[in-house]
Design a protein around this motif. Structure first.
Motif, PDB file in Angstrom:
ATOM      1  N   ASP A 220       0.841  -1.216   0.000  1.00 51.67           N
ATOM      2  CA  ASP A 220       0.000   0.000   0.000  1.00 51.67           C
ATOM      3  C   ASP A 220       0.871   1.259   0.000  1.00 51.67           C
ATOM      4  O   ASP A 220       0.599   2.220  -0.714  1.00 51.67           O
ATOM      5  N   GLU A 221       1.932   1.229   0.801  1.00 46.74           N
ATOM      6  CA  GLU A 221       2.822   2.402   0.885  1.00 46.74           C
ATOM      7  C   GLU A 221       3.552   2.623  -0.449  1.00 46.74           C
ATOM      8  O   GLU A 221       3.675   3.755  -0.930  1.00 46.74           O
ATOM      9  N   ILE A 222       4.011   1.520  -1.033  1.00 48.65           N
ATOM     10  CA  ILE A 222       4.714   1.576  -2.322  1.00 48.65           C
ATOM     11  C   ILE A 222       3.800   2.191  -3.385  1.00 48.65           C
ATOM     12  O   ILE A 222       4.221   3.013  -4.203  1.00 48.65           O
ATOM     13  N   GLU A 223       2.526   1.817  -3.336  1.00 49.28           N
ATOM     14  CA  GLU A 223       1.581   2.339  -4.336  1.00 49.28           C
ATOM     15  C   GLU A 223       1.291   3.817  -4.099  1.00 49.28           C
ATOM     16  O   GLU A 223       1.182   4.589  -5.044  1.00 49.28           O
ATOM     17  N   ARG A 224       1.198   4.214  -2.833  1.00 52.14           N
ATOM     18  CA  ARG A 224       0.986   5.645  -2.551  1.00 52.14           C
ATOM     19  C   ARG A 224       2.174   6.463  -3.048  1.00 52.14           C
ATOM     20  O   ARG A 224       2.030   7.548  -3.590  1.00 52.14           O
ATOM     21  N   ASP A 225       3.386   5.913  -2.879  1.00 58.07           N
ATOM     22  CA  ASP A 225       4.594   6.625  -3.329  1.00 58.07           C
ATOM     23  C   ASP A 225       4.709   6.662  -4.858  1.00 58.07           C
ATOM     24  O   ASP A 225       5.523   7.397  -5.401  1.00 58.07           O
ATOM     25  N   GLY A 226       3.952   5.801  -5.532  1.00 56.34           N
ATOM     26  CA  GLY A 226       3.951   5.831  -6.999  1.00 56.34           C
ATOM     27  C   GLY A 226       5.045   4.990  -7.634  1.00 56.34           C
ATOM     28  O   GLY A 226       5.575   5.345  -8.686  1.00 56.34           O
ATOM     29  N   GLY A 323      -0.905   1.245 -13.371  1.00 59.58           N
ATOM     30  CA  GLY A 323      -1.924   1.734 -12.443  1.00 59.58           C
ATOM     31  C   GLY A 323      -1.445   2.805 -11.472  1.00 59.58           C
ATOM     32  O   GLY A 323      -2.203   3.226 -10.594  1.00 59.58           O
ATOM     33  N   VAL A 324      -0.212   3.266 -11.624  1.00 60.30           N
ATOM     34  CA  VAL A 324       0.328   4.290 -10.716  1.00 60.30           C
ATOM     35  C   VAL A 324      -0.499   5.578 -10.811  1.00 60.30           C
ATOM     36  O   VAL A 324      -0.733   6.265  -9.819  1.00 60.30           O
ATOM     37  N   CYS A 325      -0.992   5.882 -12.008  1.00 62.63           N
ATOM     38  CA  CYS A 325      -1.827   7.073 -12.213  1.00 62.63           C
ATOM     39  C   CYS A 325      -3.156   6.932 -11.475  1.00 62.63           C
ATOM     40  O   CYS A 325      -3.651   7.887 -10.872  1.00 62.63           O
ATOM     41  N   VAL A 326      -3.712   5.714 -11.498  1.00 67.08           N
ATOM     42  CA  VAL A 326      -5.026   5.466 -10.880  1.00 67.08           C
ATOM     43  C   VAL A 326      -4.952   5.749  -9.379  1.00 67.08           C
ATOM     44  O   VAL A 326      -5.836   6.388  -8.804  1.00 67.08           O
ATOM     45  N   VAL A 327      -3.866   5.285  -8.753  1.00 73.12           N
ATOM     46  CA  VAL A 327      -3.713   5.462  -7.300  1.00 73.12           C
ATOM     47  C   VAL A 327      -3.662   6.951  -6.946  1.00 73.12           C
ATOM     48  O   VAL A 327      -4.160   7.373  -5.907  1.00 73.12           O
ATOM     49  N   GLY A 328      -3.091   7.764  -7.831  1.00 74.30           N
ATOM     50  CA  GLY A 328      -2.887   9.183  -7.505  1.00 74.30           C
ATOM     51  C   GLY A 328      -4.051  10.094  -7.851  1.00 74.30           C
ATOM     52  O   GLY A 328      -4.071  11.248  -7.429  1.00 74.30           O
TER      53      GLY A 328
END
Ligand code: SF4
Ligand code: SF4
Ligand code: SF4
Length: 347
Positions: A220-226, A323-328
């Motif tokens: 989850d943290e990795i995804e928030r960081d992009g 999906g990095v854009c989706v998370v942000g």
């Protein structure tokens, strides 16, 4: 002479810069032992006429440094020298014990000059993409028909043992340059090791074992960081050859830098996921967060006909489906959709 033997095995016979790295890691005597590998402690001792205790001491030290690799991580009797440049790079740098800016600088000088370019060329000629992008869990969690091997949390759930280690590439940017724009390797380690990879870093003391719950939180943290999840390009949930889940960025990661230095597209090195991003222009405010987060330059702004506002648009050929854009996207305006069949991921 021993350094020359090792340089040749790594495929960089004439590299003065790589020689400096080897000299940093081992003195003449240790280089002699490394050059006598593969072999058991007994065999090397006989071959070199060197005391067995001394050979063992040297090999233990080189194991901790990430230069040589025992067949059995616990009962360390038989060793090999690093298989190739990537293994030497990753093992000598991905460790909590690496903290000397001088060492990181030696690696960054060599990689910038010779390493990345050659690596990019070699990886693009393998004829098979060894790595694939795995979409962010957050971006696929509510989608139908997601395959277990494209769900990073399911992949981790399937593993017997998980560990984490400081990322080799980010250790270089942290110690030898301005650091990573996306995350802080000092605060959190991002290289997730599984199976034999986990056994290796735990025995070596380069990283630490983590529970499944800790690993899922880290995702989850990795995804928030992009950061972009990558995994071996196979559908198998567990495979003895699969040892690592890299979480990459375009600032530091050897994949991105190799492609850039070799003037190749990322697609010649790493496979896309089955997904592609698309934008709902009604919801999009044109804030550009997704553009800043995308490591593949796959999003641009455009003005829809009759609109005064700019909106985001995905360039399909460039999109790797990470999906990095989706998370942000706070508006929920950008989403992933499956655009390739399940067979796209090799068995
Ligand atoms: S490949 Fe990516 S995640 Fe793996 S060590 Fe390099 S930067 Fe870190
Ligand atoms: S982050 Fe979302 S709202 Fe902002 S530009 Fe991208 S798609 Fe539009
Ligand atoms: S647009 Fe960029 S960030 Fe979004 S999924 Fe595609 S490659 Fe990843």
């Amino acid at each position: 002479m021993s350094y020359e033997v090792l340089l040749e095995r790594l495929g960089f016979s004439n590299s003065e810069r790589l020689r400096k790295i080897l000299e940093y890691l081992m003195d003449e005597e240790a280089a002699k032992v490394a050059a006598a590998l593969p072999g058991s402690i007994d065999e090397v001792s006989q071959k070199l006429g060197m005391d067995k205790k001394k050979v063992k001491e040297i090999l233990e030290d080189l194991f901790v440094k990430g230069v040589v690799f025992p067949r059995d991580f616990k009962n360390r009797e038989y060793f090999k020298f690093a298989r190739d440049l990537i293994q030497l790079h990753d093992a000598t740098l991905a460790s909590q014990k690496v903290n000397d800016p001088k060492f990181a600088k030696l690696w960054s000088d060599f990689m910038n000059e010779d390493g990345y370019k050659t690596l990019g060329q070699v990886l693009s000629m393998v004829g098979f993409k060894v790595w694939r992008v795995v979409p962010a869990y957050y971006a696929i969690k509510d989608l139908p028909d997601v395959l277990p091997h494209e769900n990073i949390k399911e992949l981790l759930r399937a593993q017997k043992r998980i560990a984490v280690v400081p990322c080799s590439c980010r250790n270089v940017t942290k110690l030898a340059s301005d650091g990573c724009r996306y995350t802080d390797e000092e605060r959190t380690w991002h290289c997730i090791q599984v199976g034999r990879g986990a056994d290796y870093v735990i025995e070596r003391g380069s990283g630490k074992e983590i529970s499944l719950e800790e690993a899922l939180k880290l995702i989850d943290e990795i995804e928030r960081d992009g950061l972009v999840h990558t995994w071996a390009n196979t559908s198998k949930m567990v495979d003895p050859k699969v040892t690592v889940n890299c979480n990459c960025c375009s600032d530091c990661c050897e994949f991105f830098l190799s492609a850039r230095y070799a003037e190749l597209g990322m697609l010649s090195i790493i496979e896309k996921s089955r997904y592609e991003a698309f934008v709902d222009v009604e919801k999009c405010t044109g804030c550009q967060t997704c553009i800043e987060r995308c490591h593949f330059d796959a999003i641009e702004l455009f003005k829809p006909e009759g609109s005064k506002k700019f909106k985001a648009k995905v360039i399909p050929e460039k999109c790797f489906g990470c999906g990095v854009c989706v998370v942000g996207c706070k508006q929920g305006a950008i989403k992933l959709k499956a655009v390739r069949p399940p067979e796209f991921i090799p068995p």
